[in-house]
Write a protein that holds these residues in place. Structure first.
Motif, short mmCIF file in Angstrom:
data_model
loop_
_atom_site.label_atom_id
_atom_site.label_comp_id
_atom_site.label_asym_id
_atom_site.label_seq_id
_atom_site.Cartn_x
_atom_site.Cartn_y
_atom_site.Cartn_z
N VAL A 88 -7.79 -5.26 0.81
CA VAL A 88 -7.15 -4.66 -0.36
C VAL A 88 -5.72 -5.17 -0.48
CG1 VAL A 88 -6.30 -2.51 -1.36
CG2 VAL A 88 -8.60 -2.60 -0.38
N ALA A 130 -5.37 5.64 -3.58
CA ALA A 130 -6.69 5.06 -3.34
C ALA A 130 -7.77 6.13 -3.44
CB ALA A 130 -6.73 4.41 -1.96
N LEU A 155 0.80 -1.22 0.00
CA LEU A 155 0.00 0.00 0.00
C LEU A 155 0.84 1.28 0.00
CD1 LEU A 155 -2.80 -1.08 2.48
CD2 LEU A 155 -2.78 -1.24 0.00
N GLY A 190 -4.62 -2.66 -10.48
CA GLY A 190 -5.08 -2.39 -9.13
C GLY A 190 -6.23 -3.25 -8.66
N HIS A 191 -6.93 -2.75 -7.64
CA HIS A 191 -7.96 -3.53 -6.97
C HIS A 191 -9.15 -2.64 -6.65
CE1 HIS A 191 -9.42 -6.94 -4.58
NE2 HIS A 191 -9.78 -6.06 -3.64
N ARG A 216 -5.74 -8.58 -1.79
CA ARG A 216 -6.63 -8.76 -2.95
C ARG A 216 -7.67 -9.86 -2.67
NH1 ARG A 216 -4.60 -6.34 -7.74
NH2 ARG A 216 -2.39 -5.77 -7.65
N LYS A 221 0.88 3.84 -3.00
CA LYS A 221 -0.28 3.63 -3.86
C LYS A 221 -1.28 4.77 -3.71
CE LYS A 221 0.75 -0.38 -5.72
NZ LYS A 221 2.11 -0.54 -5.21
N ASP A 234 -4.78 3.28 -8.00
CA ASP A 234 -4.52 1.86 -7.79
C ASP A 234 -5.64 1.13 -7.06
OD1 ASP A 234 -1.54 1.90 -8.61
OD2 ASP A 234 -1.64 3.44 -7.04
N ILE A 235 -6.39 1.86 -6.24
CA ILE A 235 -7.36 1.23 -5.34
C ILE A 235 -8.64 2.04 -5.32
CG2 ILE A 235 -7.85 0.60 -2.94
CD1 ILE A 235 -4.68 0.68 -2.60
#
Length: 277
Positions: A227, A12, A7, A131-132, A230, A10, A81-82
């Protein structure tokens, strides 16, 4: 695509991030080293963007607003990314027959439409970054009940959206997951279940330990961990997990009991008197 997402560094985006689970999740992400775009309809008057937090005013029911929020996030932080689609509302208890159609539609527009809007706005960026996307559903998505059909229908729709999204994103190098919470101890839950007399009566049918409340901070920690790993699905509190897996067996039994329960019939009749025009 790596099985785990570190994280730190990243970017979000969290919808419904100004309070409750969303605000706690933003704090957890920042603590883990992420930069976070916080999307909500309104913020406290003293709230301002600073450092690794970007506050963006936007209504999740407006697809153009969500597109703008994603664009602002990318401009500010250089990518995305999130996504944690957390925004949601709970209406006062009412039956399907008596609920104002505008109220029902507004719940669907926020709880399902808002999730779909941010997913569609952010999906290309998530695919580009590998990403997720984490969608917040609810244990209400798979449990029978009464007096809250709008919420339950909306969260069941989110569940199916998340399942489809996980398969589709996996094919293009990204991932998605679902979070199912029981009762989280937030202002929204207290307003619905504690401060509303009908809500208290309906909540009384949830037996121990399913009625245990999850602190919002713990919910946030679990979301961020999901997260990081994943995770395909998160069910919390954990006592709900057997119900999740065996819903096909348990729900017909529970539905039959609720149909025959005179206390339930009394609640339904009282709800319809309350909402009678």
């Amino acid at each position: 695509m790596k099985n785990r997402m570190e994280l730190a560094g990243k970017v979000a985006l969290v919808t419904g991030g100004a309070r409750g689970i969303g605000a706690a999740t933003v704090a957890e992400l920042v603590s883990a080293g992420a930069s976070v775009a916080v999307v909500d309809r309104d913020f406290a008057t003293d709230a301002a963007s600073s450092g690794r937090i970007l506050r963006l005013t936007g209504d999740v029911t407006d697809p153009d607003a969500m597109t703008d929020c994603v664009a602002a996030t990318v401009r500010t932080f250089g990518g995305l990314d999130i996504v944690i689609a957390n925004a949601g509302i709970t209406p006062p208890p009412a039956t399907i027959r008596s609920i104002d159609r505008a109220v029902f539609d507004s719940v669907m527009a926020v709880n399902f439409g808002g999730v779909l809007n941010i997913v569609r706005a952010a999906a290309d960026e998530i695919v580009a970054s590998g990403g997720h996307i984490l969608l917040v559903s609810s244990c209400a998505a798979f449990t029978p009940g009464m007096g809250g059909s709008a919420y339950m229908v909306s969260k069941a729709a989110v569940e199916q959206l998340g399942r489809a999204l996980r398969i589709e994103l996996a094919a293009v190098g990204a991932s998605a997951g679902l979070a199912y919470f029981g009762v989280v101890d937030t202002d929204l839950a207290r307003h619905t279940l504690d401060n509303d007399p009908m809500g208290r009566r309906i909540g009384g049918f949830l037996p121990w330990p399913l009625n245990r409340r999850l602190p919002s901070q713990r919910a946030a920690e679990l979301l961020v961990r999901a997260v990081h790993t994943r995770r395909a699905r998160l069910v919390a509190p954990a006592v709900w997990t057997p119900y999740f897996w065996f819903r096909g067996v348990l729900n017909p039994v529970l539905e039959r009991r609720l149909v025959r329960d005179r206390r339930v019939a009394g609640i339904i009749r009282d709800l319809e008197k309350t909402h009678a025009h």
